[in-house]
Write an enzyme that holds these catalytic residues in place. Structure first.
Site, PDB file in Angstrom:
ATOM      1  N   PHE A  13       0.847  -1.199   0.000  1.00 18.20           N
ATOM      2  CA  PHE A  13       0.000   0.000   0.000  1.00 18.20           C
ATOM      3  C   PHE A  13       0.875   1.239   0.000  1.00 18.20           C
ATOM      4  CE2 PHE A  13      -2.547   3.295   2.170  1.00 18.20           C
ATOM      5  CZ  PHE A  13      -3.634   3.320   1.309  1.00 18.20           C
ATOM      6  N   TYR A  15       0.807   5.457   0.075  1.00 19.28           N
ATOM      7  CA  TYR A  15      -0.054   6.583   0.462  1.00 19.28           C
ATOM      8  C   TYR A  15       0.664   7.921   0.335  1.00 19.28           C
ATOM      9  CZ  TYR A  15       2.660   6.061   4.728  1.00 19.28           C
ATOM     10  OH  TYR A  15       3.686   5.949   5.615  1.00 19.28           O
ATOM     11  N   GLY A  16       1.948   7.913   0.036  1.00 15.63           N
ATOM     12  CA  GLY A  16       2.744   9.140  -0.137  1.00 15.63           C
ATOM     13  C   GLY A  16       3.386   9.112  -1.509  1.00 15.63           C
ATOM     14  N   GLU A  88      12.825   3.737   1.912  1.00 19.56           N
ATOM     15  CA  GLU A  88      12.023   4.105   3.081  1.00 19.56           C
ATOM     16  C   GLU A  88      12.821   3.998   4.385  1.00 19.56           C
ATOM     17  OE1 GLU A  88       8.976   5.333   2.535  1.00 19.56           O
ATOM     18  OE2 GLU A  88       9.156   4.920   0.397  1.00 19.56           O
TER      19      GLU A  88
END
Length: 181
Positions: A13, A15-16, A88
């Site tokens: 997923f 989201y950014g 990340e």
């Protein structure tokens, strides 16, 4: 971190920046939702959108029971985690979670979240303060404002309403207008 290593594919997923900057191989891309989390510009970026002396701000997810976070799910192979873990690295950890794909299917997947206990976490601030910090920050991946503006555009393309992101975008654009005047 190794929970999905024996799977052929995994849903990830985003989201950014994972919504709009897909510099990794994926097998499938679908709009998706994550329940119980809301997107916030509370994570510091010392390595991409800022520096250790002047960190930028990027999004993370914070728990909120009634929230639904819109984003994109990618079906990937576990081999993709190595480059994503590097991308990340500044405080984000993988979390197994339930996702709802745009076709209504609920699937188990992975999301990168930077929690409040990581060294780069900046926490809440006013939308004006966040916009000022974003306007002033620049790192190896470019201006922090580009991250915000690309994310806001990507959310609009998804048809997603995110009051937090859009409020900070409005503050940033107003700040830019005042600077030009």
């Amino acid at each position: 971190m190794t929970r999905f290593d024996d799977h052929d594919t995994v849903w990830l997923f985003g989201y950014g920046s994972l919504i709009y900057k897909t510099d990794f191989a994926f097998l499938e891309r679908r709009p998706a939702r994550l329940r119980g989390w809301t997107r916030r510009f509370w994570q510091g970026s010392h390595d991409h959108r800022g520096t250790p002396d002047a960190p930028g701000r990027v999004v993370t997810l914070v728990p909120r029971e009634s929230a639904i976070c819109a984003g994109v799910a990618y079906r990937i192979t576990p081999a993709i985690f190595a480059p994503l873990d590097h991308r990340e690295k500044n405080g984000y950890l993988r979390l197994a979670t339930a996702l709802t794909l745009d076709d209504g299917r609920d699937v188990e997947g992975v999301v990168y979240i930077a929690t409040a206990d990581n060294a780069a976490f900046l926490g809440p601030a006013s939308k004006q303060a966040i916009a000022r910090q974003i306007a002033a920050s620049h790192g190896p991946s470019g201006p922090n404002r580009d991250y915000l503006l690309h994310l806001a555009d990507a959310l609009r393309e998804l048809g997603a309403d995110d009051p937090h992101v859009f409020a900070i975008e409005r503050e940033l654009l107003a700040l830019v207008q005042r600077t030009l005047a």
